[in-house]
Design an enzyme around this catalytic site. Structure first.
Site, short mmCIF file in Angstrom:
data_model
loop_
_atom_site.label_atom_id
_atom_site.label_comp_id
_atom_site.label_asym_id
_atom_site.label_seq_id
_atom_site.Cartn_x
_atom_site.Cartn_y
_atom_site.Cartn_z
N GLU A 21 11.66 -4.18 12.74
CA GLU A 21 12.84 -3.77 11.97
C GLU A 21 14.10 -3.92 12.82
O GLU A 21 15.12 -4.44 12.38
CB GLU A 21 12.69 -2.30 11.49
CG GLU A 21 11.48 -2.05 10.57
CD GLU A 21 10.16 -1.84 11.32
OE1 GLU A 21 10.14 -1.95 12.57
OE2 GLU A 21 9.14 -1.54 10.65
N ASP A 59 0.80 -1.23 0.00
CA ASP A 59 0.00 0.00 0.00
C ASP A 59 0.84 1.28 0.00
O ASP A 59 0.29 2.38 -0.08
CB ASP A 59 -0.96 0.01 1.21
CG ASP A 59 -0.22 -0.18 2.53
OD1 ASP A 59 0.95 -0.62 2.52
OD2 ASP A 59 -0.82 0.11 3.58
C1 UGA Z 1 3.21 -0.56 9.35
C2 UGA Z 1 4.51 -0.85 8.65
O1 UGA Z 1 4.67 0.01 7.54
C3 UGA Z 1 4.49 -2.31 8.17
O2 UGA Z 1 5.65 -2.58 7.43
C4 UGA Z 1 4.38 -3.19 9.38
O3 UGA Z 1 4.24 -4.54 8.97
C5 UGA Z 1 3.14 -2.83 10.16
O4 UGA Z 1 3.08 -1.43 10.44
C6 UGA Z 1 3.16 -3.59 11.48
O5 UGA Z 1 3.17 -2.99 12.52
O6 UGA Z 1 3.18 -4.84 11.40
P1 UGA Z 1 0.74 -0.60 8.16
O7 UGA Z 1 0.48 0.32 7.04
O8 UGA Z 1 0.12 -0.29 9.47
O9 UGA Z 1 2.28 -0.78 8.30
O10 UGA Z 1 0.41 -2.15 7.78
P2 UGA Z 1 -0.26 -2.71 6.48
O11 UGA Z 1 0.17 -1.96 5.29
O12 UGA Z 1 -1.71 -2.87 6.73
O13 UGA Z 1 0.40 -4.18 6.41
C7 UGA Z 1 1.75 -4.38 6.06
C8 UGA Z 1 1.82 -5.43 4.93
O14 UGA Z 1 1.26 -6.66 5.38
C9 UGA Z 1 1.06 -5.01 3.69
O15 UGA Z 1 1.79 -5.35 2.54
C10 UGA Z 1 -0.23 -5.80 3.78
O16 UGA Z 1 -0.81 -6.14 2.54
C11 UGA Z 1 0.20 -7.04 4.55
N1 UGA Z 1 -0.89 -7.63 5.40
C12 UGA Z 1 -1.65 -6.84 6.17
C13 UGA Z 1 -1.09 -8.99 5.39
O17 UGA Z 1 -0.39 -9.73 4.67
N2 UGA Z 1 -2.09 -9.54 6.17
C14 UGA Z 1 -2.89 -8.75 6.94
O18 UGA Z 1 -3.81 -9.31 7.62
C15 UGA Z 1 -2.67 -7.37 6.93
MN MN Z 2 0.74 -0.01 5.04
#
Ligand code: UGA
Ligand code: MN
Length: 336
Positions: A280, A195
């Protein structure tokens, strides 16, 4: 051709034969015939040469088509003189998934020597993502692993409650370790969530990463941007409001790692059980990285080239209303 010439000789004679006389001109006729035979032989030879060169060109075209097909599919045909960027992208099913993957892939399509590792958060690979990847034009690997219920974010949970993409990134790392050899083909690993928004400039800069490179990330941690603090070309700390005491107080989008490091430390991976914000730091500290190793990019961390954008979940409330009123919503056969 010959027979028509002969006919003409016989019927009318030719200037070179003078007056037609069969006995006198027999020898001349033989000569003429052998000259024609000679010419035919030459033409045949030329024809064979042209045929051969055509066959060679056809082979070249076939090879080129094969190369392009292979490149567009799962295999990797890379320029050995340039490190490959391996982007590891966790992804999960929701309304905007295909839109996010489209946006991301069309950024990546600009990059040479690039391989995309897409890991679905699902118990099996979905048709939507498989179809999407097969036509996206990138060199890619498609993997999947389901996040277990106990660590999975529920739709109404605040997004910070549980870590996301952890097991998916680990499966991506296992694939790298099993399938690549940094001695044969150097590489750089980047954790590119589906995203975020990426400026192409950061990829060309991160390609030269020796150990770990770092740079600012926009729209993250409740600030306009967070960034590494750089003094005299060295990273000395972190500009962040949230948990500034973390060893590496940066977002997943703010660093890239030389592929070799994941081979030097083959056990290092992400974990669902580390403190919030420490993903990280866990991985980088696990690989014995220190601030001194960090290579600041984006003009000594003064430019924002990556944004932690988050796409709003679309409200599809009219689907239900339409169902109630007309008995159907939008056509479920149309992939969105
Ligand atoms: C922030 C950080 O930018 C992420 O790199 C980190 O993984 C996340 O916090 C965290 O705390 O774990 P954020 O925008 O809140 O990111 O998270 P998302 O973008 O919703 O998810 C990170 C990635 O994991 C995305 O590529 C998303 O597609 C994936 N994801 C999310 C899954 O594979 N499964 C899920 O249930 C939710
Ligand atoms: Mn994100």
């Amino acid at each position: 051709m010959i027979s028509s010439c002969l006919e003409e000789c016989i019927l009318r004679g030719l200037p070179e034969f003078g007056v037609w006389c069969p006995s006198e001109n027999e020898q001349k006729l033989e000569n003429l015939l052998s000259r024609y035979r000679e010419q035919i032989k030459e033409k045949d030879q030329k024809y064979t040469e042209v045929k051969d060169s055509l066959r060679k060109s056809e082979k070249k075209v076939e090879d080129l088509i094969l190369y392009l097909e292979v490149r567009g599919k799962n295999n990797r045909v890379f320029d050995k003189s340039m490190p490959v960027i391996y982007a590891i992208t966790p992804t999960y099913y929701r309304g905007v998934q295909k839109a996010e993957l489209t946006r991301l892939s069309q950024t990546f399509l600009h990059l040479p020597n690039f391989h995309w590792i897409v890991i679905e958060d699902s118990s099996s690979k979905t048709q939507l993502v498989a179809d999407f990847l097969s036509q996206c034009g990138l060199s890619y690997t498609h993997l999947n692993i389901l996040t277990p219920k106990e660590v999975k974010l529920k739709p109404d949970d605040p997004n910070w409650l549980k870590p996301r993409g952890v097991l998916q990134r680990n499966v991506g790392l296992s694939w790298l370790r099993k399938n690549l050899d940094p001695e044969v083909q150097p590489g750089v690993v980047y954790f590119a969530d589906d995203d975020n928004t990426y400026d192409l400039k950061i990829f060309e800069q991160m390609r030269k990463t020796k150990v770990v490179s770092v740079w600012p990330v926009g729209l993250v941690g409740g600030l306009r941007f967070e960034r590494p603090i750089v003094k005299n070309g060295k990273v000395t700390g972190w500009f962040t409001y949230w948990k500034p005491d973390r060893p590496f107080a940066l977002d997943m989008a703010g660093f890239a790692v030389n592929l070799q490091l994941f081979f030097t430390y083959p056990e290092v991976e992400f974990s669902n059980y580390v403190k919030r914000g420490y993903q990280e730091s866990t991985v980088l500290s696990g690989m014995m990285v220190t601030l001194d190793d960090l290579e600041p990019l984006a003009d000594n961390c003064t430019k924002v080239l990556v944004w932690h954008t988050r796409t709003e979940a679309p409200k599809l409330t009219s689907e239900d209303k339409m169902k109630r009123k007309f008995g159907h919503g939008s056509d479920p056969n149309v992939e969105v």
